[in-house]
Scaffold this motif. Structure first.
Motif, short mmCIF file in Angstrom:
data_model
loop_
_atom_site.label_atom_id
_atom_site.label_comp_id
_atom_site.label_asym_id
_atom_site.label_seq_id
_atom_site.Cartn_x
_atom_site.Cartn_y
_atom_site.Cartn_z
N GLN A 1 0.88 -1.15 -0.05
CA GLN A 1 -0.13 0.03 0.18
C GLN A 1 0.59 0.95 -0.07
O GLN A 1 0.67 2.04 -0.70
CB GLN A 1 -0.79 0.10 1.36
CG GLN A 1 -2.00 -1.05 1.11
CD GLN A 1 -2.81 -1.10 2.31
OE1 GLN A 1 -2.90 0.01 3.14
NE2 GLN A 1 -3.33 -2.04 2.74
N ILE A 2 1.94 1.32 0.87
CA ILE A 2 2.65 2.40 1.11
C ILE A 2 3.42 2.65 -0.35
O ILE A 2 3.50 3.71 -0.85
CB ILE A 2 3.83 2.31 2.21
CG1 ILE A 2 3.10 2.44 3.37
CG2 ILE A 2 4.89 3.38 1.93
CD1 ILE A 2 3.76 2.19 4.68
N SER A 3 3.94 1.80 -0.94
CA SER A 3 4.46 1.49 -2.22
C SER A 3 3.84 2.20 -3.21
O SER A 3 4.21 3.15 -4.29
CB SER A 3 5.24 0.17 -2.58
OG SER A 3 5.82 0.24 -3.73
N GLN A 4 2.65 1.62 -3.24
CA GLN A 4 1.53 2.28 -4.43
C GLN A 4 1.65 3.72 -4.40
O GLN A 4 1.22 4.54 -5.17
CB GLN A 4 0.46 1.59 -4.15
CG GLN A 4 -0.69 1.52 -5.39
CD GLN A 4 -1.73 0.56 -5.38
OE1 GLN A 4 -2.50 0.80 -4.41
NE2 GLN A 4 -1.88 -0.51 -6.19
N ILE A 5 1.16 3.94 -3.09
CA ILE A 5 0.88 5.41 -2.99
C ILE A 5 2.09 6.35 -3.26
O ILE A 5 2.07 7.45 -3.57
CB ILE A 5 0.68 5.70 -1.14
CG1 ILE A 5 -1.08 5.01 -0.92
CG2 ILE A 5 0.68 7.40 -1.03
CD1 ILE A 5 -0.98 5.10 0.61
N LEU A 6 3.30 6.15 -2.82
CA LEU A 6 4.51 6.81 -3.13
C LEU A 6 4.57 6.78 -4.60
O LEU A 6 5.32 7.73 -5.26
CB LEU A 6 5.86 6.20 -2.68
CG LEU A 6 5.67 6.46 -0.96
CD1 LEU A 6 6.98 5.69 -0.28
CD2 LEU A 6 5.73 7.84 -0.65
N ASP A 7 4.36 5.54 -5.31
CA ASP A 7 4.42 5.68 -6.72
C ASP A 7 3.68 6.58 -7.35
O ASP A 7 4.22 7.26 -8.57
CB ASP A 7 4.21 4.24 -7.55
CG ASP A 7 5.46 3.24 -7.13
OD1 ASP A 7 6.49 3.85 -6.63
OD2 ASP A 7 5.13 2.02 -7.24
N ARG A 8 2.58 6.81 -6.84
CA ARG A 8 1.55 7.64 -7.44
C ARG A 8 1.73 9.09 -7.01
O ARG A 8 1.24 10.11 -7.67
CB ARG A 8 -0.04 7.64 -6.94
CG ARG A 8 -0.49 5.94 -7.67
CD ARG A 8 -1.96 5.81 -7.22
NE ARG A 8 -2.48 6.28 -6.10
CZ ARG A 8 -2.89 5.25 -5.11
NH1 ARG A 8 -3.27 4.03 -5.54
NH2 ARG A 8 -3.33 5.68 -3.83
N SER A 9 2.36 9.45 -6.24
CA SER A 9 2.76 10.62 -5.57
C SER A 9 3.89 11.27 -6.08
O SER A 9 4.72 10.96 -6.26
CB SER A 9 2.88 10.80 -3.94
OG SER A 9 1.73 10.32 -3.44
N ASN A 10 3.72 12.75 -6.38
CA ASN A 10 4.91 13.56 -6.97
C ASN A 10 5.38 14.42 -5.82
O ASN A 10 6.77 14.71 -5.87
CB ASN A 10 4.57 14.43 -8.16
CG ASN A 10 4.14 13.55 -9.34
OD1 ASN A 10 4.66 12.56 -9.57
ND2 ASN A 10 2.90 13.90 -10.04
N SER A 11 4.76 14.79 -5.00
CA SER A 11 4.99 15.83 -3.86
C SER A 11 4.83 14.93 -2.55
O SER A 11 3.75 14.64 -2.40
CB SER A 11 4.40 17.16 -4.03
OG SER A 11 4.80 17.88 -3.14
N ILE A 12 5.91 15.01 -1.65
CA ILE A 12 5.67 14.15 -0.31
C ILE A 12 6.04 14.99 0.65
O ILE A 12 7.25 15.87 0.53
CB ILE A 12 6.59 13.03 -0.55
CG1 ILE A 12 5.97 11.93 -1.68
CG2 ILE A 12 6.49 12.34 0.81
CD1 ILE A 12 6.77 10.74 -2.05
N LEU A 13 5.54 14.94 1.68
CA LEU A 13 5.84 15.59 2.85
C LEU A 13 6.05 14.78 3.92
O LEU A 13 5.37 13.99 4.28
CB LEU A 13 4.57 16.57 3.45
CG LEU A 13 4.69 17.61 4.77
CD1 LEU A 13 6.10 18.52 4.45
CD2 LEU A 13 3.44 18.35 5.07
N ILE A 14 7.36 15.18 4.60
CA ILE A 14 7.69 14.25 5.60
C ILE A 14 7.98 15.12 6.96
O ILE A 14 8.29 16.38 6.90
CB ILE A 14 9.34 13.68 5.50
CG1 ILE A 14 9.27 13.08 4.13
CG2 ILE A 14 9.85 12.91 6.65
CD1 ILE A 14 10.68 12.41 3.72
N THR A 15 7.33 14.44 8.04
CA THR A 15 7.20 15.24 9.32
C THR A 15 7.49 14.29 10.56
O THR A 15 7.64 13.16 10.34
CB THR A 15 5.78 15.77 9.69
OG1 THR A 15 5.90 16.63 10.64
CG2 THR A 15 4.88 14.65 9.58
N PHE A 16 8.09 14.97 11.88
CA PHE A 16 8.36 14.19 12.95
C PHE A 16 7.80 14.84 13.81
O PHE A 16 7.49 16.13 14.02
CB PHE A 16 9.63 13.60 12.90
CG PHE A 16 10.71 14.71 12.64
CD1 PHE A 16 11.33 15.31 13.69
CD2 PHE A 16 11.02 15.02 11.56
CE1 PHE A 16 12.27 16.06 13.44
CE2 PHE A 16 12.27 15.96 11.07
CZ PHE A 16 12.57 16.62 12.23
#
Length: 66
Positions: A8-23
């Motif tokens: 599921q994560i791999s599929q979402i990342l493949d479809r996404s062009n812009s990703i926000l990482i937070t912690f």
């Protein structure tokens, strides 16, 4: 058949062009390192990546560059 979490994560990342990482605001230096490693991995996959953390400030003790 349903996808497992990794798929599921791999599929979402493949479809996404812009990703926000937070912690978390109360972070450990490992959180910063993990965010940077993930950002580098995603940039190699030609993704636009931003890393954010509320009130982030890296203290001098956390850096090796003096």
């Amino acid at each position: 058949m349903a996808l497992n979490t990794q798929e599921q994560i791999s599929q979402i990342l493949d479809r996404s062009n812009s990703i926000l990482i937070t912690f978390a605001r109360q972070f450990h230096i490992d959180s910063v390192a993990s965010a940077l490693a993930l950002a580098l991995f995603l940039k190699k996959k030609k993704k636009e990546v931003d890393i954010v953390c509320e009130k982030f400030s890296l203290d001098r003790k956390s850096t090796r560059l003096n």
